[in-house]
Scaffold this motif. Structure first.
Motif, PDB file in Angstrom:
ATOM      1  N   LEU A 272       0.892  -1.292  -0.118  1.00  0.00           N
ATOM      2  CA  LEU A 272       0.026   0.012  -0.041  1.00  0.00           C
ATOM      3  C   LEU A 272       0.890   1.172   0.038  1.00  0.00           C
ATOM      4  O   LEU A 272       1.969   1.338   0.424  1.00  0.00           O
ATOM      5  N   ALA A 273       0.294   2.293  -0.486  1.00  0.00           N
ATOM      6  CA  ALA A 273       0.821   3.673  -0.315  1.00  0.00           C
ATOM      7  C   ALA A 273      -0.203   4.680   0.233  1.00  0.00           C
ATOM      8  O   ALA A 273      -1.570   4.434   0.142  1.00  0.00           O
ATOM      9  N   CYS A 274       0.396   5.763   1.084  1.00  0.00           N
ATOM     10  CA  CYS A 274      -0.437   6.812   1.551  1.00  0.00           C
ATOM     11  C   CYS A 274      -0.658   7.927   0.883  1.00  0.00           C
ATOM     12  O   CYS A 274       0.290   8.380   0.085  1.00  0.00           O
ATOM     13  N   THR A 275      -2.007   8.302   0.702  1.00  0.00           N
ATOM     14  CA  THR A 275      -2.367   9.598   0.267  1.00  0.00           C
ATOM     15  C   THR A 275      -2.889  10.727   1.084  1.00  0.00           C
ATOM     16  O   THR A 275      -2.853  11.606   0.774  1.00  0.00           O
ATOM     17  N   ARG A 276      -3.198  10.234   2.259  1.00  0.00           N
ATOM     18  CA  ARG A 276      -3.584  11.338   3.187  1.00  0.00           C
ATOM     19  C   ARG A 276      -3.253  10.689   4.648  1.00  0.00           C
ATOM     20  O   ARG A 276      -3.377   9.545   4.988  1.00  0.00           O
ATOM     21  N   LEU A 277      -2.802  11.615   5.421  1.00  0.00           N
ATOM     22  CA  LEU A 277      -1.915  11.333   6.647  1.00  0.00           C
ATOM     23  C   LEU A 277      -2.844  12.009   8.051  1.00  0.00           C
ATOM     24  O   LEU A 277      -3.029  13.137   7.776  1.00  0.00           O
ATOM     25  N   GLY A 278      -3.091  11.156   8.930  1.00  0.00           N
ATOM     26  CA  GLY A 278      -3.412  11.742  10.290  1.00  0.00           C
ATOM     27  C   GLY A 278      -2.473  11.767  11.350  1.00  0.00           C
ATOM     28  O   GLY A 278      -1.666  10.969  11.351  1.00  0.00           O
ATOM     29  N   ILE A 279      -2.190  12.873  11.872  1.00  0.00           N
ATOM     30  CA  ILE A 279      -1.411  13.041  12.806  1.00  0.00           C
ATOM     31  C   ILE A 279      -1.959  13.469  14.328  1.00  0.00           C
ATOM     32  O   ILE A 279      -2.534  14.543  14.325  1.00  0.00           O
ATOM     33  N   GLU A 280      -1.764  12.565  15.161  1.00  0.00           N
ATOM     34  CA  GLU A 280      -2.143  12.780  16.558  1.00  0.00           C
ATOM     35  C   GLU A 280      -1.233  12.795  17.570  1.00  0.00           C
ATOM     36  O   GLU A 280      -0.238  12.127  17.351  1.00  0.00           O
ATOM     37  N   ALA A 281      -1.369  13.709  18.382  1.00  0.00           N
ATOM     38  CA  ALA A 281      -0.258  13.751  19.753  1.00  0.00           C
ATOM     39  C   ALA A 281      -1.181  13.975  21.056  1.00  0.00           C
ATOM     40  O   ALA A 281      -2.315  14.783  21.009  1.00  0.00           O
ATOM     41  N   ILE A 282      -0.624  13.399  21.820  1.00  0.00           N
ATOM     42  CA  ILE A 282      -1.184  13.644  23.465  1.00  0.00           C
ATOM     43  C   ILE A 282      -0.082  14.187  24.389  1.00  0.00           C
ATOM     44  O   ILE A 282       0.906  13.591  24.335  1.00  0.00           O
ATOM     45  N   THR A 283      -0.580  15.024  25.029  1.00  0.00           N
ATOM     46  CA  THR A 283       0.515  15.803  25.889  1.00  0.00           C
ATOM     47  C   THR A 283       0.345  15.085  27.447  1.00  0.00           C
ATOM     48  O   THR A 283      -0.301  14.300  27.572  1.00  0.00           O
ATOM     49  N   GLU A 284       1.536  15.398  28.238  1.00  0.00           N
ATOM     50  CA  GLU A 284       1.582  14.760  29.553  1.00  0.00           C
ATOM     51  C   GLU A 284       0.168  15.131  30.293  1.00  0.00           C
ATOM     52  O   GLU A 284      -0.083  14.517  31.136  1.00  0.00           O
ATOM     53  N   PRO A 330       0.855  23.715  23.707  1.00  0.00           N
ATOM     54  CA  PRO A 330       0.352  22.978  24.604  1.00  0.00           C
ATOM     55  C   PRO A 330       0.787  23.156  25.818  1.00  0.00           C
ATOM     56  O   PRO A 330       1.974  23.631  25.987  1.00  0.00           O
ATOM     57  N   THR A 331       0.140  22.808  27.050  1.00  0.00           N
ATOM     58  CA  THR A 331       0.696  23.117  28.344  1.00  0.00           C
ATOM     59  C   THR A 331       1.704  22.295  29.023  1.00  0.00           C
ATOM     60  O   THR A 331       2.142  22.339  29.850  1.00  0.00           O
ATOM     61  N   ALA A 332       1.779  21.188  28.324  1.00  0.00           N
ATOM     62  CA  ALA A 332       2.905  20.192  28.510  1.00  0.00           C
ATOM     63  C   ALA A 332       3.684  19.316  27.216  1.00  0.00           C
ATOM     64  O   ALA A 332       2.998  19.827  26.142  1.00  0.00           O
ATOM     65  N   GLY A 333       4.729  18.750  27.461  1.00  0.00           N
ATOM     66  CA  GLY A 333       5.354  18.323  26.259  1.00  0.00           C
ATOM     67  C   GLY A 333       4.512  16.932  25.754  1.00  0.00           C
ATOM     68  O   GLY A 333       3.572  16.577  26.487  1.00  0.00           O
ATOM     69  N   ILE A 334       4.560  16.597  24.674  1.00  0.00           N
ATOM     70  CA  ILE A 334       4.051  15.262  24.008  1.00  0.00           C
ATOM     71  C   ILE A 334       4.656  14.121  24.661  1.00  0.00           C
ATOM     72  O   ILE A 334       5.791  13.859  24.386  1.00  0.00           O
ATOM     73  N   ILE A 335       3.912  13.219  24.968  1.00  0.00           N
ATOM     74  CA  ILE A 335       4.343  11.777  25.335  1.00  0.00           C
ATOM     75  C   ILE A 335       3.672  10.699  24.394  1.00  0.00           C
ATOM     76  O   ILE A 335       4.493   9.497  24.533  1.00  0.00           O
ATOM     77  N   ARG A 336       2.863  11.043  23.553  1.00  0.00           N
ATOM     78  CA  ARG A 336       2.345   9.929  22.620  1.00  0.00           C
ATOM     79  C   ARG A 336       2.240  10.529  21.185  1.00  0.00           C
ATOM     80  O   ARG A 336       1.540  11.352  20.995  1.00  0.00           O
ATOM     81  N   LEU A 337       2.752   9.987  20.248  1.00  0.00           N
ATOM     82  CA  LEU A 337       2.680  10.232  18.774  1.00  0.00           C
ATOM     83  C   LEU A 337       2.067   9.181  18.052  1.00  0.00           C
ATOM     84  O   LEU A 337       2.730   8.149  18.044  1.00  0.00           O
ATOM     85  N   ARG A 338       1.025   9.281  17.329  1.00  0.00           N
ATOM     86  CA  ARG A 338       0.262   8.530  16.472  1.00  0.00           C
ATOM     87  C   ARG A 338       0.095   8.841  15.234  1.00  0.00           C
ATOM     88  O   ARG A 338      -0.281  10.180  14.543  1.00  0.00           O
ATOM     89  N   LEU A 339       0.643   8.027  14.141  1.00  0.00           N
ATOM     90  CA  LEU A 339       0.390   8.429  12.734  1.00  0.00           C
ATOM     91  C   LEU A 339      -0.717   7.296  12.139  1.00  0.00           C
ATOM     92  O   LEU A 339      -0.650   6.272  12.161  1.00  0.00           O
ATOM     93  N   ILE A 340      -2.014   8.002  11.444  1.00  0.00           N
ATOM     94  CA  ILE A 340      -2.705   7.394  11.006  1.00  0.00           C
ATOM     95  C   ILE A 340      -2.780   7.418   9.446  1.00  0.00           C
ATOM     96  O   ILE A 340      -3.048   8.580   9.110  1.00  0.00           O
ATOM     97  N   PRO A 341      -2.608   6.327   8.542  1.00  0.00           N
ATOM     98  CA  PRO A 341      -2.998   6.481   7.064  1.00  0.00           C
ATOM     99  C   PRO A 341      -4.210   6.462   6.957  1.00  0.00           C
ATOM    100  O   PRO A 341      -4.921   5.494   6.725  1.00  0.00           O
ATOM    101  N   ASP A 342      -4.908   7.604   6.833  1.00  0.00           N
ATOM    102  CA  ASP A 342      -6.242   7.847   6.654  1.00  0.00           C
ATOM    103  C   ASP A 342      -6.641   7.564   5.313  1.00  0.00           C
ATOM    104  O   ASP A 342      -7.972   7.513   5.039  1.00  0.00           O
ATOM    105  N   GLY A 343      -5.668   7.408   4.148  1.00  0.00           N
ATOM    106  CA  GLY A 343      -6.314   7.316   2.911  1.00  0.00           C
ATOM    107  C   GLY A 343      -4.970   6.418   2.181  1.00  0.00           C
ATOM    108  O   GLY A 343      -4.031   6.883   2.114  1.00  0.00           O
ATOM    109  N   VAL A 344      -5.386   5.264   1.951  1.00  0.00           N
ATOM    110  CA  VAL A 344      -4.244   4.343   1.314  1.00  0.00           C
ATOM    111  C   VAL A 344      -4.736   3.884  -0.089  1.00  0.00           C
ATOM    112  O   VAL A 344      -5.931   3.798  -0.167  1.00  0.00           O
TER     113      VAL A 344
END
Length: 520
Positions: A272-284, A330-344
């Protein structure tokens, strides 16, 4: 049966690189400003255009037209950071905003049109809200599909449902943004998107390949996503946990690169290849951040990493927009980073190269060049893009590796006065002064009626030794912008062959001979 593309609302901010330079670096966009990429203008302010500055001009020519011009280097990261407040403002009215590129974002039009009183009312409300929140002027286009909506936004149009094919039919093939394909189509007699859309899809795929088939879908007014688009399985999402919260841009860039490589390898493992990318981050502190990036094509590992880095930079810097508009840092640093291939898409339509499996060698080269860019910067690796023009220097534009390969001017006709084939192998950055003499040792001159005083016999480049001319062709005259005395340029070009086997492209302008290029 192919489903119809969704009604799409696309917001476009004209001259965004100029506005981004004002928002981030404080360069006044009301003055004459030009953003340069590979020594050519890629965007300019309204005042600069009034002085004659245009996209595609070289830096020296642009400054010649406008001596007060402020020059700013192109910075995609800066453009992305500055665009974040605009996207946040749009999200205050509508949900599911997708970033197409810095300066443009899109959303499905059905929701906003329902609760904002119709499509035109929704467009006006979004434009007004962005102007009030960010002090940024924008235009909105609505059509069936992202591609058509982007073209409609440049005209500020709302294309009626079902009218997208008719809207696209009269546009030139250059609107596809694929210069090589557009040039080939022009030579085949296909000049408009309607002509291209009328060709059988199977023949287009066989003749132009996978990318040509995608362009054929765009020309026909179908959704920009290929037929194989589907929701990715859950195991394609990649996540990184960080014990030490990320609150610095340099640390975020390192995390983005590693996670992008992991996502790309996982997609490649599934074909597969990605054409659209979701970026999610969760702070401390539990704050959740989310953004979707859209790309017209396939996202490589380097392209994924760049977009993640730009987005993290925008979040962590919390850069102020105009009038204080900003997404709060953000009030705090990022502790979790997630990449979601929303279109493949499945890469079943690609054919194997002559040297191996599909894209194997090209991908290896891409990774190597991307590493060089990571060490030396994006401008360290450039590739040539052919466009239109009458001389070789006008037809070549250098762009950083991985950027969109878009010509600054269309390469298809009409370009009367362009040089005949073959093209020279080496184009000199600056022409070299030369002198040309006839067999009697007298200088060769060109009259106002393009009459050559005598056959050229000897050529001297600079202070070098004379070289015997054994063959020549020309002159090919060029009289450009004669209606504007300040910008007018008149010259005649020749092809000459020397006794040592060297072939040169020379020109005479204002009585001065110049060596412009070398043939292989």
């Amino acid at each position: 049966m192919t489903s119809s593309p969704a009604r799409t609302l696309l917001l476009w901010c004209p001259d965004w690189p100029v506005l981004a330079a004002e928002i981030v670096d404080g360069v006044p966009a009301t003055g004459p400003v030009a953003v340069l990429h590979a020594n050519r203008v890629v965007a300019c302010s309204e005042r600069a255009r009034a002085e004659g500055v245009r996209r595609g001009l070289r830096k020296r020519e642009a400054q010649g037209r406008c001596p007060q011009l402020t020059v700013v280097e192109h910075d995609p990261g800066r453009d992305a950071r500055a665009f974040e407040p605009v996207v946040a403002a749009v999200e205050e009215l509508v949900a599911g905003v997708e970033v197409v590129r810095p300066g443009a974002c899109a959303v499905v039009a059905r929701g906003p049109s329902r609760y904002l009183g119709g499509e035109e009312a929704a467009a006006e409300r979004i434009i007004e809200h962005v102007a009030q929140s960010c002090l940024v002027e924008s235009q909105v286009g609505i059509a069936d599909g992202v591609f058509a909506a982007g073209l409609a936004a440049r005209a500020g149009r709302v294309v009626a449902p079902g009218g997208t094919p008719e809207f696209l039919a009269g546009l030139p093939v250059e609107a596809l943004g694929r210069s090589a394909l557009a040039d080939l189509l022009r030579r085949l007699g296909v000049r408009t998107l309607g002509d291209f859309a009328a060709l059988p899809a199977g023949d287009v795929l066989a003749r132009f390949g996978f990318d040509g088939a995608l362009a054929h879908r765009l020309a026909a007014g179908r959704d920009h996503r290929p037929l194989a688009v589907r929701q990715p399985p859950a195991d394609l999402t990649v996540t990184a946990e960080h014990d030490e919260p990320i609150d610095r841009v340099d640390a975020a860039a390192f995390a983005a690169r590693a996670l992008a490589e992991q996502l790309h390898e996982r997609l490649a493992g599934h074909g597969l290849a990605c054409t659209r990318l979701g970026i999610e981050a969760i702070t401390e502190h539990g704050q959740e951040l989310h953004r979707v990036w859209r790309h017209d094509g396939l996202l490589t590992a380097a392209a994924i990493a760049d977009r993640v880095r730009w987005q993290l930079d925008g979040w962590l810097s919390g850069s102020n927009g105009r009038a204080g508009a900003r997404p709060a840092r953000p009030t705090a640093g990022i502790i979790r980073l997630r990449l979601i291939p929303d279109g493949v898409i499945a890469q079943a339509g690609l054919q194997a190269d002559l040297w191996g499996e599909t894209g194997e060698e090209r991908e290896r080269a891409h990774r190597a060049l991307s590493r060089v860019q990571g060490i030396l910067g994006p401008e360290a690796v450039v590739t040539a893009v052919l466009g239109g023009g009458r001389s070789p220097a006008d037809q070549v534009r250098l762009v950083p590796w991985g950027d969109e390969r878009l010509p600054t001017r269309p390469g298809a006709p009409p370009w009367p006065g362009r040089l005949p084939a073959p093209a020279p192998a080496v184009v000199l950055p600056s022409p070299l002064a030369a002198t040309v003499h006839d067999a009697a040792g007298e200088p060769v001159v060109i009259s106002a009626r393009l009459a050559v005083s005598a056959p050229p016999a000897r050529l001297v480049v600079g202070t070098g030794q004379p070289a015997q001319i054994v063959g020549w062709a020309g002159p090919w005259p060029v009289d450009e912008r004669w209606w504007a005395p300040v910008e007018a340029r008149r010259r005649a070009r020749f092809q000459v062959s020397l006794a040592d086997g060297t072939a040169l492209l020379v020109a005479v302008e204002a009585g001065q001979w110049l060596v412009e290029a070398i043939y292989d």
